[in-house]
Design a protein around this motif. Structure first.
Motif, PDB file in Angstrom:
ATOM      1  N   HIS A   4      60.640 -31.345  94.056  1.00  0.00           N
ATOM      2  CA  HIS A   4      61.341 -31.607  92.793  1.00  0.00           C
ATOM      3  C   HIS A   4      60.409 -31.328  91.616  1.00  0.00           C
ATOM      4  CE1 HIS A   4      62.440 -34.271  89.398  1.00  0.00           C
ATOM      5  NE2 HIS A   4      63.691 -34.057  89.766  1.00  0.00           N
ATOM      6  N   ALA A   5      59.195 -31.863  91.682  1.00  0.00           N
ATOM      7  CA  ALA A   5      58.239 -31.692  90.584  1.00  0.00           C
ATOM      8  C   ALA A   5      57.869 -30.217  90.402  1.00  0.00           C
ATOM      9  CB  ALA A   5      56.990 -32.526  90.846  1.00  0.00           C
ATOM     10  N   GLU A  10      58.007 -25.232  87.195  1.00  0.00           N
ATOM     11  CA  GLU A  10      58.322 -23.806  87.088  1.00  0.00           C
ATOM     12  C   GLU A  10      59.463 -23.576  86.094  1.00  0.00           C
ATOM     13  OE1 GLU A  10      59.765 -20.116  89.977  1.00  0.00           O
ATOM     14  OE2 GLU A  10      58.963 -21.948  90.870  1.00  0.00           O
ATOM     15  N   TYR A  11      60.428 -24.480  86.108  1.00  0.00           N
ATOM     16  CA  TYR A  11      61.573 -24.391  85.196  1.00  0.00           C
ATOM     17  C   TYR A  11      61.105 -24.466  83.737  1.00  0.00           C
ATOM     18  CZ  TYR A  11      66.152 -25.712  83.216  1.00  0.00           C
ATOM     19  OH  TYR A  11      67.315 -25.777  82.480  1.00  0.00           O
ATOM     20  N   ALA A  12      60.240 -25.434  83.437  1.00  0.00           N
ATOM     21  CA  ALA A  12      59.729 -25.600  82.071  1.00  0.00           C
ATOM     22  C   ALA A  12      58.872 -24.421  81.648  1.00  0.00           C
ATOM     23  CB  ALA A  12      58.923 -26.895  81.972  1.00  0.00           C
ATOM     24  N   ALA A  41      59.167 -35.582  87.029  1.00  0.00           N
ATOM     25  CA  ALA A  41      58.152 -34.643  87.521  1.00  0.00           C
ATOM     26  C   ALA A  41      56.785 -34.985  86.943  1.00  0.00           C
ATOM     27  CB  ALA A  41      58.544 -33.216  87.144  1.00  0.00           C
ATOM     28  N   PHE A  42      56.748 -35.294  85.652  1.00  0.00           N
ATOM     29  CA  PHE A  42      55.490 -35.652  84.995  1.00  0.00           C
ATOM     30  C   PHE A  42      54.899 -36.909  85.627  1.00  0.00           C
ATOM     31  CE2 PHE A  42      52.534 -37.042  81.827  1.00  0.00           C
ATOM     32  CZ  PHE A  42      52.159 -35.913  81.123  1.00  0.00           C
ATOM     33  N   GLU A  52      46.307 -30.670  87.539  1.00  0.00           N
ATOM     34  CA  GLU A  52      46.498 -29.299  87.059  1.00  0.00           C
ATOM     35  C   GLU A  52      47.977 -29.005  86.836  1.00  0.00           C
ATOM     36  OE1 GLU A  52      44.815 -25.848  85.597  1.00  0.00           O
ATOM     37  OE2 GLU A  52      43.779 -27.616  86.388  1.00  0.00           O
ATOM     38  N   ALA A  53      48.809 -29.472  87.768  1.00  0.00           N
ATOM     39  CA  ALA A  53      50.252 -29.277  87.621  1.00  0.00           C
ATOM     40  C   ALA A  53      50.770 -30.008  86.392  1.00  0.00           C
ATOM     41  CB  ALA A  53      50.972 -29.779  88.874  1.00  0.00           C
TER      42      ALA A  53
END
Length: 226
Positions: A4-5, A10-12, A41-42, A52-53
């Motif tokens: 999900h995250a 990737e979407y953002a 996700a955050f 990093e993500a």
């Protein structure tokens, strides 16, 4: 939660460059629709130490936070993240997060915090050997000094930034720096110098066919007309 995250990071990141385009509102609405997913996700990234993500996600979201009025939320998330990242080696992602934190702090008038973030970013850019990043950080620090009416420091920072932009051949940044210096001259009452600086800036914007820059310079020239 991991999948999900990763999906929403990737979407953002996919949407981020669109936030400066002609369909900005459409893309901002898409982020708004998925805001709870982006928050989740955050939080997962922070909880699991996926720093990093998390840096990548915050770097992609800061313009959304700024434009849609989530300044406090963005600042709190970035402050928490940057505290966790304090001991990590310098990286482009960290630089972007520091820049974002500085911009959001400045937008809320917290110039002390903004200056601190931009100074840290300047130091990091020197470590990375990124002249573009150094020039940008100097410009940001100049803006903060200008907002604080510290005109001498602002002028010194803008001039140092301008020198680097000329060296790098970034004509648009050169024109913007000249405008910044013109605004300082105007505030100090030197309308002749201000007018000359804005004329130089206008000439560059016209050469670049930058309509926004042209309009900006014409407005400044009207303010400083003899």
């Amino acid at each position: 939660r991991r999948q999900h995250a990763l999906f929403f990071i990737e979407y953002a990141e996919h949407i981020e460059p669109e936030l400066l385009g002609a369909n900005q509102e459409v893309w901002l609405d898409r982020l708004e629709t998925e805001h709870e997913n982006l928050r989740a996700a955050f939080e997962w990234c922070v909880e699991t130490g996926e720093v990093e993500a998390c840096l990548c996600l915050s770097g992609a979201l800061w313009r959304f936070w700024s434009t849609r009025g989530y300044l406090t939320e963005g600042r709190e998330r970035l402050a928490k993240l940057l505290t966790v990242c304090a001991t990590l080696p310098p990286s482009k992602a960290m630089s972007k997060a520091l820049y974002a934190a500085g911009v959001l702090a400045e937008a809320q008038g917290d110039y002390t915090a903004a200056r601190s973030y931009f100074e840290k970013n300047l130091s990091l850019q020197h470590e990375l050997g990124d002249k573009w990043g150094v020039a940008n950080s100097l410009n940001n620090l100049g803006i903060v000094a200008f907002r604080n009416n510290d005109y001498l420091r602002a002028r010194s920072l803008y001039e140092e930034s301008l020198s680097l932009w000329r060296e790098l051949g970034n004509q648009r940044a050169v024109a913007l720096s000249l405008s910044n210096l013109g605004n300082i001259a105007e505030d100090l009452g030197d309308y002749v110098q201000a007018n000359l600086l804005h004329q130089e800036s206008l000439a560059i914007f016209r050469e670049l066919k930058d309509a926004h820059g042209i309009a900006l310079s014409l407005g400044y020239l009207a303010d400083t007309a003899p």
